[in-house]
Design an enzyme around this catalytic site. Structure first.
Site: not given
Ligand code: MG
Ligand code: NAI
Length: 339
Positions: A130, A214, A242
């Site tokens: 990011y 994962d 999430d």
């Molecule tokens: Mg997000």
């Protein structure tokens, strides 16, 4: 009792609706706030072309904390070029204010896939993929090249990992799990694993282990009870939180804190969800995530008794089997009444 200077960025869609309920609940908890509202987000960008004027950023720096609802246009709208608000506002605030820990606590609610889960994700918030390293060469030609690097500094990784161990030391289970992909991302993974090993050696009261990202997606669904504090990089943290939100009870409950633990400036608190234009103005938005984010803010401002009361009031409201048709405002009232 001291008064805290708090900037309110309601933003777009349901953002202002849920922030209003969070402020109402804080006041009901007896904490005195000196609030200033800032008009930022998609609506302002469309109206004025401005994302985050320097003068506004300078003002925000002088505050004790910032409470943000959500920013963004309706999905599918072309009024705001993709990335404008993410890079220009949300990421810019994280970088400029050095909000290097993104703290996301998850405690299951009744009826959720993992009603008993109780863990915290410490996501590095200023580096990784990011950070904006990379670029496009020969864009628009058949020979174009896109690179997006992952930036991992010793300084950035270490301060995040130290925070995670400090947090684990203060929780009953004293356990940290590094989540990464060290088998494939062998440069960044090597740095993260060495830093965790070093910090673990100087914190013998905290145990630690490692999961591939994962595999973490499987464990979060099948065995979330194994987690106490997860520490991970920016991208992995974005994705697994999430999933964690979904198993713990849904987007209406997930809270987050963007912390500057060194307190060289304000920290920023926001629900994980977005502007939800599909339900804006209908009273269907659940303000619980914003209220929980406000409780994280109270805790960080040193109002831990009030923070605890708010967390309990939200939990108590949730287990009271509330009428699912309750409006945003009615939920705010019901939580405030319990204080
Ligand atoms: Mg997000
Ligand atoms: P979203 O989180 O706004 O909505 C996804 C789904 O969850 C929708 O069906 C919505 O109705 C529901 N939902 C979200 N929050 C809820 C709540 N509190 N109570 C009940 N239901 C809720 O995600 P979406 O639709 O992808 O994004 C909408 C806009 O918000 C976009 O412009 C996006 O960029 C922005 N966004 C902003 C964020 C931020 O400010 N940090 C984070 C995520 C999205």
């Amino acid at each position: 009792m001291s008064t805290h200077a708090v900037g309110l960025i309601g933003g777009d869609g349901i953002g202002p609706e849920v922030v209003a309920e969070a402020v109402k609940v804080i006041e009901a908890a007896g904490v005195s706030l000196d609030t200033t509202s800032y008009d930022l987000g998609a609506e302002r960008f469309i109206r004025t072309g401005e994302v985050l004027p320097q003068s506004v950023l300078d003002e925000l720096r002088s505050l004790d904390a910032i409470l943000l609802g959500a920013v963004g246009p309706p999905v599918g709208s072309t009024d705001v070029p993709s990335g404008t608000l993410e890079r220009g506002l949300l990421l810019r605030l994280r970088f400029e204010l050095d909000l290097y820990v993104n703290l996301r606590p998850f405690s299951g609610v009744p009826g959720a896939p993992a009603p008993d889960c109780d863990f915290v994700v410490v996501r590095e918030n200023t580096e990784g993929t990011y950070a904006g390293e990379g670029g496009l060469l020969r864009r628009g030609t058949p020979f174009e090249v896109a690179t997006q690097g992952s930036v991992n500094t010793r300084h950035g990784v270490e301060r995040c990992v130290r925070f995670a161990f400090g947090l684990a030391a203060a929780r009953p289970r004293h356990h940290v799990t590094l989540v990464h992909k060290t088998n494939v991302l062998n440069f960044s993974g090597d740095l993260w694993q060495r830093v965790v090993d070093e910090v673990a050696a100087s914190n013998p009261e905290v145990s630690s282990d490692y999961n591939h990202v994962d595999a973490t997606c499987i464990y979060l669904v099948e065995d979330p009870g194994r987690y106490d504090v997860i520490v991970t990089d920016n991208l992995f943290g974005d994705i697994i939180t999430d999933l964690a939100g979904a198993i713990a009870g849904g987007i209406g409950y997930a809270a987050s804190a963007n912390l500057n633990p060194d307190r060289t400036g304000p920290s920023l608190f926001e629900p994980v969800h977005g502007a939800a234009h599909d339900i804006a103005g209908t009273g269907k938005a659940n303000p619980a995530a914003a209220i929980r984010s406000a409780a994280l803010m109270l805790d960080f401002l040193g109002e831990s008794v009030a923070a605890d009361k708010v967390f309990r009031a939200v939990a108590d409201f949730i287990v009271s089997d509330p009428d699912p048709s309750l409006s945003t405002r009615a939920i705010g009232d019901a939580v405030a009444e319990r204080l």
